[in-house]
Design a protein around this motif. Structure first.
Motif, PDB file in Angstrom:
ATOM      1  N   GLY A  87       0.813  -1.201   0.000  1.00  0.00           N
ATOM      2  CA  GLY A  87       0.000   0.000   0.000  1.00  0.00           C
ATOM      3  C   GLY A  87       0.846   1.250   0.000  1.00  0.00           C
ATOM      4  N   ARG A  88       0.339   2.303  -0.632  1.00  0.00           N
ATOM      5  CA  ARG A  88       1.019   3.600  -0.646  1.00  0.00           C
ATOM      6  C   ARG A  88       0.078   4.615  -0.014  1.00  0.00           C
ATOM      7  N   PHE A  89       0.605   5.330   0.993  1.00  0.00           N
ATOM      8  CA  PHE A  89      -0.225   6.253   1.775  1.00  0.00           C
ATOM      9  C   PHE A  89       0.384   7.652   1.698  1.00  0.00           C
ATOM     10  N   THR A  90      -0.476   8.665   1.454  1.00  0.00           N
ATOM     11  CA  THR A  90       0.048  10.003   1.242  1.00  0.00           C
ATOM     12  C   THR A  90      -0.987  11.059   1.620  1.00  0.00           C
ATOM     13  N   ALA A 114      -3.417   0.886  -3.378  1.00  0.00           N
ATOM     14  CA  ALA A 114      -2.616  -0.332  -3.431  1.00  0.00           C
ATOM     15  C   ALA A 114      -1.610  -0.198  -4.569  1.00  0.00           C
ATOM     16  N   VAL A 115      -0.481  -0.900  -4.437  1.00  0.00           N
ATOM     17  CA  VAL A 115       0.574  -0.781  -5.442  1.00  0.00           C
ATOM     18  C   VAL A 115       1.277  -2.121  -5.607  1.00  0.00           C
ATOM     19  N   ALA A 116       1.725  -2.421  -6.823  1.00  0.00           N
ATOM     20  CA  ALA A 116       2.519  -3.615  -7.114  1.00  0.00           C
ATOM     21  C   ALA A 116       3.553  -3.247  -8.156  1.00  0.00           C
ATOM     22  N   SER A 162      -3.578   0.945  -7.766  1.00  0.00           N
ATOM     23  CA  SER A 162      -4.995   0.589  -7.911  1.00  0.00           C
ATOM     24  C   SER A 162      -5.823   1.697  -8.545  1.00  0.00           C
ATOM     25  N   GLU A 163      -5.250   2.898  -8.692  1.00  0.00           N
ATOM     26  CA  GLU A 163      -5.944   3.990  -9.362  1.00  0.00           C
ATOM     27  C   GLU A 163      -5.612   4.046 -10.847  1.00  0.00           C
ATOM     28  N   GLY A 164      -4.815   3.080 -11.300  1.00  0.00           N
ATOM     29  CA  GLY A 164      -4.464   3.039 -12.711  1.00  0.00           C
ATOM     30  C   GLY A 164      -3.262   3.860 -13.088  1.00  0.00           C
TER      31      GLY A 164
END
Length: 706
Positions: free
Chosen positions: A608-611, A620-622, A640-642
C-alpha cells in the motif's frame, strides 16, 4: 484419545530427557582415563583493549589445551554457567561416537544453563585438533580451545620441544550485530579492513576500466573476507614467544580457530617443515609461505637460530592485520607480509586457479599470494580405500549472494534442503565446485576424507578443505559411520546463513537400528532419527535467519527512511519520504510493502502507498525492481488507481567514505520528481548527508543506520 494426546504432548520432552540421561560411555578395563572439566561462563574481557562481553572457558580465551595419548579414554565434563544461553562443545577432527560429536540437536543435546554434560570417548588417532561451541555464534565470543593427542610410540618426526599456537580473530561488536550488518549489506567492515572499493581507489590503482566493467556486468564488488576485526590473536594475545634454545627443533601445533579469517604463514628464519595436516602425519615438506584455511591445523618444525630474533607471522588474507610469534634472541629479523589483494581485478583469483593445474606442484606456492600447500602434502602411508566397495559421486556447488549475505550449497540453505543421503558401506566421491568469489573452508564431521590432488595412494587425509574461488576440490571418504553428521563451511557466518548440510545414513532414518561404530561403546541400540531423539530437529539450522535493519535521514528540509524485516527470500518494507520546505504543509508518502527476492537483480513487491499529497490519494501498489547494467536500479509499479510510476536510481562511490547518488521518477499522476545528494560516512551508524529535492529544495543533516 486422551492417551494419544498425552503422548503427542510429552513424547518429545521424554525423548530429550532420555537422551540427556543416556548411559555415559565407559572406558575398557585397564584403559587410561584422562579427565577434564571445562566451565563456559560469561565475563568482561578485553582482547582488543576495550572491555566487552565475552565467553570464556575456565576463565580464559582460548580454553585450555586438552592433552591425551592415543588409546586413552577422555572423560570431559562441560559446565554451562551462562545465565540465559544453552551451549555445546564439538571435538573438531576427532573420530568418535555420533552422540559425542557435540552438535546440538543433530547429534547431542544442547547443554542447558546451569547444567553439566559429560562426554566420554576413546582417542582413536593422534594429532593436533581443537574444540569449539557449535551453538549460535559462541565460537566468535571465545568458546574454543586446542587438543593434542600424542601417538603411540612417539611422533615419527622428532623435535626437542613443542608448542601450541591458536590463531583467532576478535571483534568488540556483538556477533549477532555482526551478522545483522552482513545481512543488511553494510560496507563499514570494508572501511575497517581498508579495502572498500571506490572510483578514486580504482583510479589510483590504474583499474578504473575494471571498476566500471564490473558495474556494467552487474557484479558486486569482490572481497576476500567479510568481517572487519578489532584484533587478531595468537593464544589470546597479539603476539607470543616460542620457547627454545639455539639449535633446538620445535614442533609448532598451529590451529586456525578464527571465525572468519584465513592466514598466510611465513617465517623469517626460512622455510617451515610441515609434518602433519589436520592431525594425520604427512611426509615432511619445506614451505616458505602458505595459506591456512579456517579450522585447519598444521604441525610445522622450525629450528631456533644460533643468533638473532626471528618471527613467525600469520598475516590475514585481506591484509588488514597480523599476529606474531617470536623466537631466538638478538637483533630482530622480522617476517614479511604478502602484498595486499587487488580487489579491482580477478587476476589473482584466476592465477591461483590456473597455477594449481600446472605440472609443478609448487606453482601456486610461488605466487606472491600463495594458495594452500595441498599439492605438496603426501600421507606417510597408503590411504587407498577398499576397491571392493561401491562408489558414488556427489557434486555440490558452493553458492552465495553477497547482496543479501545468503550462503548455500546448490542454491539452497540448510533450512531449505537439510540432508545429503548416504549409505553405510559405500565410498563417496565428493566434488566441491566453488561458484562464488570467496574461499570456503569445508568441514565434514565424523570422517576423514582423502584429498585427491595427484598424490595417488599417498593422498593426504583431512577433515577440512579450502575451496578457492572459481575452483573445485575433489575428496573421497568411506561411509563407515552411522546416523547424522554435519557438513558445512567453517566461516562461522556462512554456516549460520545457510551453507551447511547434514550427511544422513539413509537406511537408519526413523529406525531403532543396532549400529557398530568403531570405538563406540555407548548403547548398542539407539534411536537414529534425531528429530525425534532430541525433539528439535536441526535446532537453529531448521529455519533461515531473519533480521530487522533500517536507515533514516533527518535533514533541514526533509526526511527519508527505510525499515526492513528480512530473511533470505522475503522482505517486509516500510519506506517514507516527508518534506516540509517549499510547501504550505508537511507532505508525506509512505510505502508499506511485501517484497519477494528472486535474485540480486530482480525483486517483485506488493503493498500500500499512503500520502497526504493533495494531487494523490492512498492506494494499493505492485511492481518490480530490476538492476540494469552499470548497477542502475529501475523500478516500475502500477497502483490501484491506474497510475504507473517509473524510477531510475544510481549511486557512485567516489571514495571509501564519500558517495553521491541521484534518482529520477515519473508518475503518470504527479509527474516528474528528482533528487540528488551526497553522504560521508562518519561511524558505523552515522553519516553526514546533503540533498537537493525537486519539491523540497536543498538541505543537509545526518543519516542514521540502525
Amino acid at each position: 484419545m486422551i492417551r494419544l494426546l498425552l503422548l503427542a504432548l510429552f513424547s518429545p520432552a521424554m525423548a530429550a530427557w532420555a537422551c540427556d540421561n543416556c548411559k555415559i560411555p565407559q572406558p575398557a578395563a585397564g584403559q587410561r582415563v584422562v579427565e577434564y572439566d571445562l566451565t563456559i561462563s560469561e565475563q568482561t574481557v578485553s582482547p582488543a583493549g576495550k572491555a566487552v562481553r565475552g565467553f570464556t572457558i575456565n576463565g580464559g580465551i582460548p580454553g585450555p589445551t586438552l592433552r591425551f595419548r592415543e588409546g586413552d579414554f577422555a572423560r570431559i565434563r562441560v559446565h554451562n554457567q551462562l545465565k540465559r544461553e544453552t551451549t555445546s562443545t564439538h571435538w573438531h577432527g576427532l573420530l568418535l561416537p555420533n552422540e559425542q560429536d557435540g552438535v546440538p540437536h543433530v547429534t547431542t543435546p544442547p547443554i542447558q544453563p546451569g547444567t553439566t554434560h559429560t562426554f566420554g570417548f576413546d582417542l582413536r588417532h593422534s594429532g593436533t585438533y581443537w574444540y569449539h561451541s557449535h551453538t549460535h555464534l559462541q565460537e566468535q565470543n571465545g568458546v574454543f580451545g586446542s587438543i593434542v593427542v600424542l601417538p603411540r610410540g612417539g611422533e615419527p618426526v622428532k623435535a626437542d620441544r613443542e608448542q601450541v599456537l591458536v590463531l583467532s580473530d576478535w571483534t568488540n561488536t556483538d556477533p549477532m550485530e555482526v551478522m545483522r550488518m552482513l545481512m543488511r549489506g553494510s560496507d563499514y567492515f570494508g572501511l575497517m579492513r581498508r579495502n572498500s572499493q571506490s572510483i578514486l581507489g580504482a583510479w589510483q590503482r590504474g583499474n578504473l576500466k575494471d571498476y566500471f566493467q564490473r558495474e556494467w556486468d552487474r557484479m558486486m564488488p569482490m572481497d576476500v573476507s567479510d568481517v572487519g576485526y578489532h584484533a587478531f590473536l595468537v593464544n589470546g594475545q597479539r603476539q607470543t614467544r616460542i620457547d627454545g634454545k639455539p639449535g633446538e627443533r620445535v614442533r609448532l601445533r598451529i590451529v586456525n580457530a578464527s571465525a572468519a579469517t584465513y592466514f598466510y604463514l611465513h617465517s623469517s628464519a626460512g622455510p617451515m617443515t610441515i609434518v602433519a595436516a589436520d592431525g594425520p602425519a604427512v611426509q615432511p615438506v619445506k614451505v616458505d609461505r602458505f595459506l591456512m584455511a579456517i579450522a585447519e591445523t598444521y604441525d610445522v618444525i622450525i629450528t631456533i637460530p644460533a643468533s638473532g630474533e626471528y618471527e613467525l607471522r600469520a598475516t590475514t588474507q585481506d591484509g588488514s592485520g597480523h599476529v606474531s610469534a617470536f623466537f631466538g634472541s638478538g637483533s630482530l629479523k622480522p617476517a614479511t607480509d604478502p602484498p595486499r589483494p587487488n580487489l579491482y581485478q580477478m587476476d589473482e583469483m584466476l592465477n591461483l586457479a590456473l597455477e594449481e593445474q600446472e605440472d609443478d606442484v609448487r606453482a601456486s606456492l610461488k605466487l606472491p599470494r600463495p594458495g594452500s600447500p595441498y599439492r605438496v602434502l603426501k600421507s606417510v602411508k597408503d590411504t587407498t580405500l577398499p576397491a571392493k566397495l561401491p562408489r558414488r559421486k556427489i557434486t555440490m556447488h558452493l553458492t552465495g549472494d553477497m547482496n543479501r549475505y545468503i550462503w548455500s550449497f546448490d542454491g539452497k540453505t540448510i533450512a531449505q534442503e537439510p540432508y545429503v543421503m548416504i549409505k553405510r558401506g559405500e565410498i563417496i566421491e565428493l566434488e566441491l565446485v566453488n561458484d562464488t568469489m570467496m574461499h570456503h573452508p569445508i568441514h565434514l564431521h565424523g570422517h576423514f576424507f582423502r584429498l585427491l590432488m595427484g598424490q595417488g595412494a599417498r593422498s593426504p587425509l583431512k577433515h577440512t578443505v579450502d575451496v578457492p574461488p572459481m575452483s573445485k576440490r575433489t575428496v573421497e571418504f568411506e561411509a563407515n559411520e552411522a546416523r547424522d553428521w554435519m557438513f558445512h563451511c567453517h566461516i562461522l557466518y556462512h554456516m549460520m546463513s545457510g551453507m551447511a548440510r547434514v550427511f544422513r545414513y539413509e537406511h537408519e532414518v526413523g529406525a531403532f537400528a543396532r549400529t557398530r561404530v568403531p570405538g563406540d561403546r555407548s548403547l548398542a541400540a539407539a534411536p537414529t532419527d534425531h528429530s525425534l531423539h532430541h525433539a528439535a530437529g536441526l535446532g537453529e539450522h531448521s529455519h533461515d535467519m531473519a533480521y530487522v535493519w533500517g536507515a533514516a535521514s533527518i535533514q533541514s528540509h526533509m526526511s527519508e527512511g527505510l525499515l526492513t524485516l528480512m530473511n533470505p527470500k522475503n522482505d517486509l518494507l516500510l519506506g517514507w519520504e516527508v518534506g516540509w520546505q517549499g510547501v504550505d504543509n508537511p507532505e508525506y508518502e509512505v510505502d508499506a510493502l511485501y517484497q519477494r527476492y528472486f535474485n540480486m537483480n530482480f525483486q517483485a513487491f506488493v503493498g500500500g502507498r499512503f500520502t497526504n499529497d493533495p494531487d494523490a490519494q492512498n492506494r494499493a501498489v505492485a511492481g518490480i525492481n530490476y538492476r540494469l547494467p552499470l548497477m542502475v536500479w529501475a523500478n516500475v509499479s502500477l497502483d490501484s488507481e491506474g497510475d504507473a510510476r517509473f524510477t531510475l536510481a544510481k549511486r557512485f562511490q567516489l571514495t571509501p567514505r564519500l558517495g553521491v547518488w541521484g534518482r529520477v521518477e515519473y508518475d503518470t499522476n504527479t509527474r516528474w520528481e528528482w533528487t540528488t545528494g551526497a553522504d560521508y560516512t562518519l561511524t558505523r551508524r552515522t553519516s553526514i548527508i546533503a540533498q537537493y529535492h525537486s519539491q523540497f529544495g536543498l538541505g543537509a543533516g545526518l543519516l542514521f543506520r540502525f
